[in-house]
Design an enzyme around this catalytic site. Sequence first.
Site, mmCIF file in Angstrom:
data_model
loop_
_atom_site.group_PDB
_atom_site.id
_atom_site.type_symbol
_atom_site.label_atom_id
_atom_site.label_comp_id
_atom_site.label_asym_id
_atom_site.label_seq_id
_atom_site.Cartn_x
_atom_site.Cartn_y
_atom_site.Cartn_z
ATOM 1 C CE LYS A 119 -4.135 -1.914 2.174
ATOM 2 N NZ LYS A 119 -5.190 -1.699 3.170
ATOM 3 C CG ASP A 133 -8.453 0.376 3.718
ATOM 4 O OD1 ASP A 133 -9.105 -0.485 3.108
ATOM 5 O OD2 ASP A 133 -7.205 0.379 3.757
#
Length: 279
Positions: free
Chosen positions: A69, A105
């Site tokens: 990420k 997220d």
Amino acid sequence: MDENTLRAFVIGWPISHSLSPHLHQFWLRQYGINGNYEKIAVPPGELSRFLDDMEKNNFVGGNVTIPHKENVFSSLKYSDEISIRLQATNTLSLESGMLLGANTDGYGFSANLDQHSKNWRKAKTAMVLGAGGAAKAIVLALIDAGFSKIYIANRTVQRAKNLADLMGAECESLPFKEAEKLLSDIQLLVNTTSLGMKGQSPLEIDISQLPKSAIVTDIVYNPLETTLLKNAKRLQLEVVDGIGMLLHQAVPGFEKWFGIRPKVTSELRTHMLNILRAG
Ligand code: ATR
């Protein structure tokens, strides 16, 4: 697959555990889209070549998971505001030849609470257990939802302090063991640690001091009813389980790649829980 198939992926290292293909394949079938969502194991040393070859390989985009990420974020020219604030990317899309990064997220966390809790947006004080990547996205989502006080409790207190300093004046760090003492002032309790997950140690915290109106949520979804949530239910507190965060965080990516904003329904939830149970 044919030459018109819209191809998307999830990349990680390792990646075999990922549930995302089941989720996206469910929606592709439901909406009758000629698309495919593949799980691809990409070792760290091959990440930049994978990104460079995305267009050549006819990918429209995909998801990024551990450990990529942060590295994907650093390699991108174009990123949305949230991923810039988090310095981490979980969703990629190729639009007119440009590779764009996003982070969904925190959206997944908030959308799950929106779906299952009438009261969480009235809450103003939160206790976040944990200070890893998931905690970072959730703390930012809480700030954006207007929380005025966010405690971050972590075993490694320096990590909680770094996160609190990064996120702003609403945040205060403390050692994990001291979280219990503050619970009487907390309206939303969130577990972002891996404690309580199948195969991990249990999360040990006495939550009996939480107010009767408190909401308790856990990002662990295997088991779906963690000991934390079980204890909260026993105290008749409002409880939101963690599977919805996984489902909702996938919505913006699917919409970008395949052109339909998919719905998080009880059928999808049942489908994913059956896969978890079978796994
Ligand atoms: P993620 O990015 O998925 O949030 P992570 O960065 O590994 O994962 O973070 C896991 C979180 O669980 C951390 O807050 C970690 O605490 P430390 O920062 O002290 O490592 C917490 N955690 C994991 N195992 C733990 C344990 N046995 N006791 C207390 N906290 C634990």
